[in-house]
Design a protein around this motif. Sequence first.
Motif, short mmCIF file in Angstrom:
data_model
loop_
_atom_site.label_atom_id
_atom_site.label_comp_id
_atom_site.label_asym_id
_atom_site.label_seq_id
_atom_site.Cartn_x
_atom_site.Cartn_y
_atom_site.Cartn_z
N ILE A 1 0.83 -1.19 0.00
CA ILE A 1 0.00 0.00 0.00
C ILE A 1 0.87 1.25 0.00
N SER A 2 1.97 1.22 0.77
CA SER A 2 2.87 2.37 0.84
C SER A 2 3.53 2.62 -0.51
N SER A 3 3.97 1.54 -1.16
CA SER A 3 4.61 1.67 -2.47
C SER A 3 3.63 2.21 -3.49
N LYS A 4 2.41 1.72 -3.43
CA LYS A 4 1.38 2.20 -4.37
C LYS A 4 1.09 3.67 -4.15
N THR A 5 1.12 4.10 -2.88
CA THR A 5 0.85 5.50 -2.57
C THR A 5 1.98 6.39 -3.06
N ILE A 6 3.23 5.97 -2.82
CA ILE A 6 4.39 6.77 -3.21
C ILE A 6 4.48 6.92 -4.71
N PHE A 7 4.27 5.82 -5.43
CA PHE A 7 4.43 5.84 -6.87
C PHE A 7 3.09 5.88 -7.61
N ALA A 8 2.11 6.45 -6.97
CA ALA A 8 0.79 6.54 -7.59
C ALA A 8 0.86 7.39 -8.84
N GLN A 9 -0.03 7.07 -9.77
CA GLN A 9 0.00 7.75 -11.06
C GLN A 9 -0.20 9.25 -10.91
N GLY A 10 -1.02 9.66 -9.94
CA GLY A 10 -1.26 11.07 -9.74
C GLY A 10 -0.05 11.82 -9.22
N ASP A 11 0.90 11.11 -8.61
CA ASP A 11 2.09 11.74 -8.06
C ASP A 11 3.26 11.71 -9.03
N ARG A 12 3.03 11.20 -10.18
CA ARG A 12 4.13 11.02 -11.14
C ARG A 12 4.15 12.17 -12.15
N GLU A 13 5.37 12.66 -12.42
CA GLU A 13 5.54 13.71 -13.42
C GLU A 13 6.41 13.16 -14.55
N ILE A 14 5.89 13.22 -15.76
CA ILE A 14 6.61 12.70 -16.92
C ILE A 14 6.95 13.85 -17.84
N THR A 15 8.22 14.00 -18.14
CA THR A 15 8.67 15.04 -19.05
C THR A 15 9.58 14.44 -20.11
N TYR A 16 9.69 15.13 -21.24
CA TYR A 16 10.63 14.74 -22.27
C TYR A 16 11.32 16.01 -22.76
N GLY A 17 12.50 15.87 -23.32
CA GLY A 17 13.20 17.07 -23.74
C GLY A 17 14.49 16.80 -24.48
N LEU A 18 15.19 17.88 -24.76
CA LEU A 18 16.44 17.84 -25.51
C LEU A 18 17.54 18.47 -24.66
N PHE A 19 18.79 18.07 -24.92
CA PHE A 19 19.91 18.69 -24.25
C PHE A 19 21.12 18.73 -25.19
N VAL A 20 22.00 19.68 -24.96
CA VAL A 20 23.18 19.85 -25.79
C VAL A 20 24.30 20.37 -24.91
N GLY A 21 25.55 20.07 -25.28
CA GLY A 21 26.65 20.54 -24.46
C GLY A 21 28.01 20.22 -25.03
N ALA A 22 29.02 20.43 -24.21
CA ALA A 22 30.41 20.17 -24.58
C ALA A 22 30.94 19.00 -23.77
N ILE A 23 31.85 18.24 -24.36
CA ILE A 23 32.42 17.07 -23.70
C ILE A 23 33.92 17.05 -23.91
N HIS A 24 34.66 16.70 -22.86
CA HIS A 24 36.12 16.56 -22.93
C HIS A 24 36.46 15.12 -22.57
N LYS B 1 40.61 15.78 -25.81
CA LYS B 1 40.04 16.73 -26.78
C LYS B 1 38.61 17.08 -26.40
N PHE B 2 38.23 18.30 -26.82
CA PHE B 2 36.85 18.75 -26.63
C PHE B 2 36.00 18.32 -27.82
N GLY B 3 34.76 18.01 -27.55
CA GLY B 3 33.81 17.65 -28.59
C GLY B 3 32.43 18.12 -28.21
N THR B 4 31.44 17.65 -28.93
CA THR B 4 30.05 18.03 -28.68
C THR B 4 29.21 16.82 -28.31
N THR B 5 28.14 17.08 -27.61
CA THR B 5 27.19 16.03 -27.26
C THR B 5 25.78 16.61 -27.30
#
Length: 243
Positions: free
Chosen positions: A11-34, A60-64
């Motif tokens: 019951i505790s697990s169901k409460t913690i991870f209930a669908q109403g308490d869940r936030e789903i996002t999607y997105g993009l990211f960009v940056g530099a990598i060494h 060396k530096f690159g992109t990601t």
Amino acid sequence: MKKIILLLLLISSKTIFAQGDREITYGLFVGAIHSTMSNLPDVIVPKGVFKGYTLDTKGKFGTTAGFKINWKYPYAKVSVQTEVLYSNQGTDLNYKDNKGLIYKTNFGYSYLNFGAQFKFYPFEGFYIGLGPYVGFSLNSDNIHYSSNSAVVFGNSEANFEPDATVEKVLKESLTAKNFFYGTFATGYEFSNNLSIGARYNLGLTDGLTTEENGHRYKENANKINSISLVIGYSFNFDDLGNF
């Protein structure tokens, strides 16, 4: 009693991870990598073969850039973020000896990476993350070689191979391969959907194959480690109950 405890945990697990308490996002990211590939000097010139030279590596530096989906459970202060990303990673190998020969070999590989992070939020916005990734090589023979051998040996009777020949041999003898690595991340997610982050990627498996060759190139454990800084933007999913 055991059944009651088990029921309370469920019951505790169901409460913690209930669908109403869940936030789903999607997105993009960009940056530099060494990035840096380890043990390259021992591949090109095995220890004890020659004397009177220096052979050093330089990162060396690159992109990601990539795409992410983040399943966040605010009440548990955790999230799981899956990613697919591109990274351009390389290392320079610089040689110099007491005869005046200088050459530079650039290993410049690109990868398509897949992985996931388990993220923990000690306080609102700030997170630390950890997760496994795998990088698939996109250009396994991307090696460039240049030297001053024509100047040093051009007017002598010494035999030397033109840069184009050496580069061809390097590409045939040393090839990038897929590798696994672990990512340690930290960052901050702003309320306006922007995010910034820093990552350290620790190579776990060999990232370079040494093919059979007649130039003393030696198989070694060449792991790729890197540091990256990224900036991202996320969008919210609306009414997607199937997630």
